[in-house]
Write an enzyme that holds these catalytic residues in place. Structure first.
Site, PDB file in Angstrom:
ATOM      1  N   HIS A 294       0.694   2.577 -10.840  1.00 62.49           N
ATOM      2  CA  HIS A 294       0.804   2.086  -9.537  1.00 62.49           C
ATOM      3  C   HIS A 294       1.909   0.702  -9.664  1.00 62.49           C
ATOM      4  CE1 HIS A 294      -0.194   0.747  -5.332  1.00 62.49           C
ATOM      5  NE2 HIS A 294       0.014   1.822  -4.973  1.00 62.49           N
TER       6      HIS A 294
ATOM      7  N   ASP B 275      -3.958   7.196  -1.907  1.00 60.74           N
ATOM      8  CA  ASP B 275      -2.721   6.641  -1.861  1.00 60.74           C
ATOM      9  C   ASP B 275      -1.435   7.409  -1.429  1.00 60.74           C
ATOM     10  OD1 ASP B 275      -1.552   3.756  -2.513  1.00 60.74           O
ATOM     11  OD2 ASP B 275      -0.104   5.247  -3.559  1.00 60.74           O
TER      12      ASP B 275
END
Length: 925
Positions: A643, A813
């Site tokens: 990420h 996410d």
């Protein structure tokens, strides 16, 4: 050669004040005397170049000197400030290699010594000499017939990898010839248990076969074993059948293709000549006027000669038997191959015995039945007088027997067997071997075969399994009487085969022009429960070099050692060309990361939080709150390292929201009423962070405060303070009804929803600053439904196990990723492209988890109007694959952040995403 003719020495170089002077003085005394002034002994040590290599120091020195000879340069020894003063360097012509020195060619080859000290000062010293130049090899014709390419590996996967690597090399090097490639494979490669042989006449055929092997597909030009037979030290067995494998033209092709076969046939022909009036070679070639193989006194000697010659061919390719088994007249060939009989005595037995059989013509018959010995006996007994004179002539396997007797009775037995539904057929002979009819010629046989003198023992290491006795015998007993008994008594082939299996033999090569004993052998293997394999030699109408090569390949993949060099030109020899090295199947045994459950929290006075990140929880003794703790790093939780936002490894806001949900569950709260991001949690390049999720005591209304903290793990920054990344409020306990929480049931996507293009989405996102790795690339489809955006999202396998999470942060996410398309829908532009700016979830409100551990979800994102201060907000609804609710978020606010802010966080500055007016900082944990 004198010591002065050694140019250099690669010293062991102990690096000690005692060892180095001793070694140097020895070299001065040995090599440093009486040398030309311009040719001192050059002294170096590989340890200065690559460090101490322990027991490999000597080998490293050899490698260094070989390479120095090849390149004509002696490398410098590094880190030499000045020679040790403890050595009298003036006592001989020895010089340190403080800089590289040219090593020119001269009238003699370059030479170097290499020393390697061992325990207690022992010294191994070798002298290397430059290899002579070899003239360039003559080119080998590209086409030499069928060429074998031999590959092997330690596993089936690696074998396919070897083939794939070879295929790739051939694609980039079209100049490589089949002969050179094949020769290089057998000359420069080790042999492992998983094996394959690719055979073909041209490059195109071979390449196609290699590609099929690499793909795991079958191909007629590839021989390999799916599961190799366990290799036995007992060695292969050559099996020689009786009459029945003959066919017109057998052996003719090998007379031209195999010099070994042709030479042995010629020897057999000379051995037969005193007893026959026909030419063996003419019969094999089918010459005009040649004797007919329909005659027993022709076919049996011809089969004997061919089998003996095929055994020589196997031996010529490195396959020598550890044992032999012969069926009926095949025992004569077995006796010759084992050394029990000379070639001349073998020729005498087969020629005179078959000639005597002609006197029985028309008086008998034989048949093959697909039943066992006991069932055959019951069948014959059932027929009574109709088959009284018929007996079991041979037992080839548990369901394979041969009977012999008068023609009419044998025919009746065949008919009865077929009526029972079993396989049965007459054999094309008109006499009855292995039965009473042989008694008619017994005296003649004893007289004609008188003088047969077996050798005292068979060839060294070759066991003779007799099908007369059913077991191994002393070959000194195979005299005249034995060969009469061999023709008169029952053939106990199955018993002999079982004896060979019991002795550990596992590969049985039928050395004949056509496999006729394979079925019986395989039945015996199954009956005994032993894993073994049969290998044919030639086949009917397939008696050329290609079939022979295939037979060698079948033996090879079964574990038999084969000398493949015999199939390549001897002069000029092929070239060795560069081919791919071993296709290692690398498998990691290190743990990808700890799960946070490495120890028992109870041992520390805590309880397990049953969560992959938050490993433990504790209730404060005064009842004023709870703390959930854990450790986090990109190593322990590899998916987090993927990420990357604005070039920073950023823990997603979805993770902080999920941790707050876990805290709510721990204290019995209803969910997360609000959670505001204070400072992004950026993972350091190395090491990790310790986490605390702190939950306060419940207020009068049941609400609880919650904060998320971190600090560097271990000794990375012992003086660092805890940093607050998020704070908020957990909602009070409530009775929830989830029947209509998601509103995503029914047809999916809903009617009227328009699909949006997602190809290249993650590439465009990366260009905008969102470098999501595989663990976060879960978006599978996006649709527009009015002002809303719908999506289908999955948890990628790269994200690892989902167990323990309420909802995996990578999945949550990814559920927000379609928000990057909202600009495109409302303004016609692509994702936000303000240089150096990204949007991050800032505040979560009304977060409720309805179901845990989902892996495939439906998502609806409903945008709110953008606020005056530029914030954006979304309502998020997440359901499972059938529309049942998973998670709802009343509002998640997005706020822009600059790359500079994220870098400041990463370097431990205090930049916050929260404006000063927002409120006081989080309380200390």
């Amino acid at each position: 050669m004198s010591a002065s003719e050694v140019d250099a020495v690669e010293a062991h170089g102990t690096g000690t004040t005692l060892g180095d002077p001793i070694e140097a003085q020895a070299l001065l005394a040995t090599y440093g005397q009486e040398r030309p002034e311009d040719r001192p002994l050059w002294l170096g040590s590989v340890k200065s170049n690559i460090g101490h290599t322990q027991a490999a120091a000597g080998v490293a020195g050899v490698i260094k000197m070989v390479q120095a000879m090849r390149h004509g340069v002696l490398p410098a020894s590094l880190h030499v400030d000045e020679p040790t003063p403890h050595v009298d360097w003036g006592s001989g012509a020895v010089r340190l290699l403080t800089e590289p020195v040219e090593w020119p060619d001269s009238e003699r080859p370059r030479r170097a010594g290499v020393s390697s000290f061992g325990a207690s000062g022992t010294n191994a010293h070798v002298i290397l000499e430059q290899a002579p130049d070899t003239p360039e090899a003559e080119s080998v014709p590209e086409h030499v017939g069928v060429v074998p390419w031999v590959l092997s590996a330690r596993s089936a996967e690696a074998l396919r990898g070897q083939a794939a690597a070879l295929s790739g090399r051939l694609a980039e090097a079209p100049e490589l010839t089949p002969v050179d490639v094949g020769w290089s494979l057998i000359s420069t490669r080790s042999v492992f248990e998983h094996r394959a042989v690719v055979a073909g006449e041209g490059r195109a055929e071979l390449v196609a076969a290699v590609e099929a092997l690499a793909a795991g597909e079958s191909h007629p030009d590839v021989v390999h074993a799916t599961a190799p037979v366990p290799v036995s030290d007992a060695g292969p067995v050559l099996v020689f059948p009786g009459q029945g494998s003959q066919w017109a033209g057998m052996g003719a092709a090998l007379l031209d293709a195999s010099p070994v076969f042709a030479a042995r046939v010629a020897e057999c022909e000379r051995a037969l000549s005193p007893y026959v009036d026909w030419s063996l070679t003419d019969v094999l070639r089918g010459a005009e006027g040649a004797a007919e193989m329909s005659r027993v006194d022709v076919v049996q000697p011809v089969l004997w000669a061919v089998m003996v010659s095929l055994a020589a061919v196997w031996a010529g390719h490195g396959v020598k038997p550890a044992a032999v088994v012969g069926h009926s007249q095949g025992e004569i060939a077995a006796a010759v191959v084992s050394g029990a009989l000379s070639l001349e005595d073998g020729a005498k037995v087969v020629a005179l015995r078959s000639r005597a059989l002609r006197k029985l013509a028309g008086g008998g018959a034989m048949a093959s039945l697909g039943v066992g010995q006991e069932q055959a006996g019951q069948l014959l007994a059932r027929l009574g007088d109709q088959a009284a004179a018929v007996g079991v002539a041979a037992v080839n396997g548990p369901s394979s027997t041969v009977i012999s007797g008068p023609p009419q009775q044998v025919a009746a037995a065949v008919a009865a067997c077929q009526e029972d539904g079993d396989r049965a057929r007459l054999i094309d002979v008109d006499y009855a071997s292995h039965g009473p009819q042989i008694d008619e010629i017994r005296d003649e046989l004893l007289r004609e075969l008188d003088g047969i003198h077996p050798n005292d023992t068979s060839a060294p290491g070759i066991t003779f399994y007799s099908t007369v006795t059913g077991g191994r015998i002393d070959t000194a007993t195979v005299d005249t009487a034995y060969w009469v008994t061999n023709l008169r008594d029952q053939v106990r082939f199955a018993d002999a085969l079982e004896a060979a299996l019991a002795d550990g033999h596992r590969v049985f090569i039928e050395t004949s022009t056509h496999p006729v004993l394979t079925i019986g052998m395989q039945e015996t293997f199954e009956h005994t429960g032993v894993e073994a394999i049969t290998v044919p030699t030639l086949r009917r109408d397939h008696g050329d070099r290609a079939q022979l090569l295939r037979a060698l390949a079948q033996a090879f993949v079964a574990g038999v050692d084969v000398d493949w060099t015999t199939l390549y030109p001897a002069s000029p020899p092929p070239r060795i060309v560069e081919l791919p090295t071993y296709a290692f199947q690398r498998e990691r045994y290190w743990l990808d990361g700890d799960s946070g459950r490495g120890g028992d929290p109870a041992d520390l006075g805590l309880i397990s939080a049953r969560h992959p990140v938050l490993a433990a929880a504790v209730e404060l003794a005064d009842g004023n709150g709870h703390v959930l703790t854990g450790r986090l790093s990109a190593r322990s939780h590899a998916w987090l390292g993927e990420h990357v936002v604005a070039d920073a490894v950023l823990v997603p806001g979805a993770a902080l929201a999920e941790w707050a949900l876990r805290a709510a569950d721990e204290v019995g709260a209803g969910g997360v009423e609000e959670l505001a991001l204070q400072i992004p949690l950026v993972l350091p390049p190395s090491g990790g962070v310790r986490l605390q999720v702190v939950v306060g005591a419940p207020g009068d209304d049941g609400r609880r405060d919650v904060q998320v903290y971190s600090r560097p793990n271990g000794d990375a920054d012992p003086g660092a303070a805890w940093r607050c990344h998020a704070e908020g409020v957990l909602s009070p306990p409530t009775d929830r009804a989830d029947d209509d929480a998601a509103g995503l049931t029914g047809a999916w996507p809903p009617a009227g929803a328009e699909p949006l293009e997602t190809e290249g989405f993650y590439e465009r996102a990366a260009a905008a600053g969102y470098a999501y790795g595989p663990s976060f690339q879960g978006l599978r489809g996006v649709w527009q439904d009015g002002a809303d955006v719908l999506a289908e999202v999955v948890l990628p396998e790269a994200a690892g196990e989902h167990g323990g999470f309420g909802i995996h942060p990578a999945l949550l996410d990814a559920a927000l990723h379609p928000a990057l398309l909202i600009d495109q829908l409302t303004t016609g532009t692509d994702t936000e492209t303000t240089p150096g700016q990204v949007w991050l979830p800032f505040a979560w409100n009304g977060v409720t988890l309805w179901a845990a551990e989902a892996t495939t979800v439906r998502v609806r994102l409903s945008p709110y109007e953008q606020s005056a201060d530029g914030e954006r907000a979304l309502r998020v609804t997440v359901a499972d694959a059938v529309g049942a609710p998973v998670l709802t978020v009343d509002s998640v606010a997005m706020r822009p952040a600059s790359a500079d802010q994220l870098r400041a966080v990463d370097t431990r500055r205090s930049d916050s995403l929260v404006p000063p007016s927002t409120g006081p900082p989080c309380p200390s944990p």
